[in-house]
Design an enzyme around this catalytic site. Structure first.
Site, short mmCIF file in Angstrom:
data_model
loop_
_atom_site.label_atom_id
_atom_site.label_comp_id
_atom_site.label_asym_id
_atom_site.label_seq_id
_atom_site.Cartn_x
_atom_site.Cartn_y
_atom_site.Cartn_z
N GLY A 11 0.83 -1.22 0.00
CA GLY A 11 0.00 0.00 0.00
C GLY A 11 0.86 1.26 0.00
O GLY A 11 2.09 1.20 -0.15
N ASP A 32 0.28 -9.16 1.38
CA ASP A 32 -0.75 -8.18 1.01
C ASP A 32 -1.81 -8.88 0.15
O ASP A 32 -1.50 -9.71 -0.69
CB ASP A 32 -0.10 -7.03 0.20
N ASN A 36 -6.06 -2.99 -1.61
CA ASN A 36 -5.82 -1.56 -1.69
C ASN A 36 -4.36 -1.27 -2.00
O ASN A 36 -3.92 -0.14 -2.00
CB ASN A 36 -6.20 -0.89 -0.35
N SER A 146 -3.37 6.05 14.17
CA SER A 146 -3.83 7.25 13.46
C SER A 146 -4.26 8.35 14.40
O SER A 146 -4.80 8.09 15.48
CB SER A 146 -5.02 6.88 12.56
N ALA A 147 -4.08 9.58 13.97
CA ALA A 147 -4.53 10.74 14.74
C ALA A 147 -6.05 10.81 14.80
O ALA A 147 -6.62 11.57 15.59
CB ALA A 147 -4.00 12.01 14.10
N THR A 148 -6.70 10.00 14.00
CA THR A 148 -8.16 10.00 14.02
C THR A 148 -8.69 9.60 15.39
O THR A 148 -9.82 9.88 15.75
CB THR A 148 -8.68 9.06 12.89
N TYR A 170 -14.02 3.70 11.84
CA TYR A 170 -12.59 3.54 11.53
C TYR A 170 -11.75 3.90 12.77
O TYR A 170 -10.89 3.13 13.21
CB TYR A 170 -12.20 4.42 10.34
N LYS A 174 -9.21 1.59 15.40
CA LYS A 174 -7.82 1.91 15.75
C LYS A 174 -7.65 1.95 17.27
O LYS A 174 -6.67 1.46 17.83
CB LYS A 174 -7.40 3.25 15.13
N ASN A 219 -10.81 9.97 -0.93
CA ASN A 219 -11.51 10.61 0.18
C ASN A 219 -10.72 11.83 0.67
O ASN A 219 -11.28 12.75 1.23
CB ASN A 219 -11.62 9.64 1.37
N PRO A 315 -19.36 16.56 7.12
CA PRO A 315 -19.71 16.06 8.46
C PRO A 315 -18.53 15.30 9.09
O PRO A 315 -17.84 14.54 8.42
CB PRO A 315 -20.88 15.10 8.19
N ASP A 317 -15.78 16.56 10.27
CA ASP A 317 -14.51 17.30 10.22
C ASP A 317 -14.34 18.18 11.45
O ASP A 317 -15.32 18.54 12.11
CB ASP A 317 -14.48 18.20 8.97
#
Ligand code: WQD
Length: 376
Positions: A11, A32, A36, A146-148, A170, A174, A219, A315, A317
């Site tokens: 990836g 893999d 993706n 992830s910072a998410t 998602y 994580k 995205n 939405p 964000d």
């Protein structure tokens, strides 16, 4: 010379990290499923690393090597399959010292409509991987987090101690994997685990041979903007011009994918050199740039115009998301070295040379595999 396994190594982040690790003298095994990722990317990584022609060692695995011992092995497999993982751990004599776990689904919007798939691939996949690591005596893992996880926090910049408040499936997966890895690290001696929380990885290898090639409509801002520049998309929509930021558009912490790849190399070296531990680190630049700043820098760096319109906010964000990267510098002497202009230059070098991404693969045995994968 250590041998490392990269799940999802075909990836975007995995391929750039695999190249960096090969150049640092590691042997790399990639598993893999190409859902993706791209075997063409692997063919080009071998080319950039100076590895010899590919040899198809079995129906499901290929190896490219050089006389000095460099070796890239590519296995087509699913991280949720114990059999595929056992092949990855035992191929070419086994002896995997560490795993870098990139395999996972990462589209926020898609996770809203396909939560079961996201929990299965991201969480069950990690459980299967940890079981395989146990079977093969490997206890060193670098995880692509992830910072998410931080959700729409107001903290600027965001330290690793900020509360974890994911706001989409998602992000919840994580957080679940980080919890799982924390429990595993506490359950038995010997585990060496690094949780690397990426902010916004963008750009491409400066050669223009490998880069970000999302399936379908991108995205994320940067790949979308590159595709507009290449004429593959008509124009960019800027999500919101009324955020509480200097120019009203969203501010993010963009880091060059090569800086991110080098950060993985540093984390791996630290885990292999130090006593067992669990390390959590933000990987970001510590600098925020707005959407319009990215657009303007891309235009100025590459001498082109990007058509865009400012539309309503997206939405989910937030206004600002910027890393506090001091812990990564303190613990492993890592910080980003490349600028937003470097990101824009290198991202365009990739996109302009590969307007359709890897789909326009040159004719190579691995390329045939690509066509089989994409059914084209
Ligand atoms: C960046 C900025 C948008 C697209 C996501 C995930 C995160 C990580 C990185 C995996 C925002 C604006 C975007 C567009 C726009 N991925 N934008 N027009 O949302 O910060 O982070 O990707 O780990 O987990 O959440 O990245 O690139 O989508 O958005 O104006 O077409 O660009 O509003 O301000 P984001 P992004």
């Amino acid at each position: 010379m250590t041998k490392v396994l990269l799940t999802g190594g075909a990836g975007f982040i995995g391929s750039h990290t695999g190249l960096t690790l090969l150049e640092s003298g590691h042997q790399v095994v990639v598993v893999d499923d190409f859902s993706n990722g791209s075997a063409e990317a692997m063919r080009r990584v071998a080319e950039l690393a100076g590895l010899g022609p590919w040899r198809q060692a079995s129906t499901e695995h290929w190896t490219a090597a050089d006389p000095e011992g460099g070796r890239l092995t590519l296995i087509r497999g699913d991280v949720r399959s114990p059999q595929d993982l056992d092949r990855a751990f035992t191929v070419d004599g086994g002896d995997i010292s560490a795993v870098l776990h990139f395999a996972g689904l990462k589209a926020v919007g898609e996770s809203m409509t396909q939560p079961l798939r996201y929990w299965d691939v991201n969480v069950t996949g990690t459980v299967r991987l940890l079981e395989a690591m146990g079977r093969h005596g490997c206890q060193t893992l670098v995880f692509s987090s992830s910072a998410t996880l931080y959700g729409t926090t107001d903290q600027v910049p965001i330290p690793e101690t900020a509360p974890l408040q994911p706001i989409n499936p998602y992000g919840y997966t994580k957080a679940a994997v980080e919890r799982l890895l924390t429990d595993v690290a506490a359950s038995a001696p010997g585990w060496r685990i690094a949780l690397l929380r990426y902010f916004n990885p963008v750009g491409a290898h400066p050669s223009g041979r490998i880069g970000e090639d999302p399936n379908g409509l991108p995205n994320n801002l940067f790949p979308f903007l590159c595709q507009v520049a290449a004429g593959r998309r008509r124009h960019l929509q800027v999500f919101g011009g009324d955020w509480p930021t200097p120019d009203g558009t969203g501010v993010r912490d963009y880091l060059h994918v090569m800086d991110l790849a080098e950060g993985h190399g540093r984390a791996l070296d630290l885990l292999l050199a130090e006593p067992p531990q669990r390390l959590t680190l933000n990987l970001g630049s510590g600098r925020g740039h707005s959407v319009l700043e990215v657009v303007q820098t891309f235009e100025a760096t590459n001498g082109l115009r990007l058509p865009y319109t400012v539309v309503a906010r997206r939405p989910g964000d937030s206004a600002v998301s910027v890393a506090d990267p001091r812990e990564a510098e303190r613990r492993m002497g890592w910080r980003t070295r490349r600028s937003l202009a470097d990101i824009c230059r290198d991202g365009w070098a990739w996109q302009s040379a590969n307007p359709q991404g890897y789909r326009s693969a040159e004719k190579e045995p691995i390329g045939e595999l690509i066509r089989a994968q994409h059914g084209s």
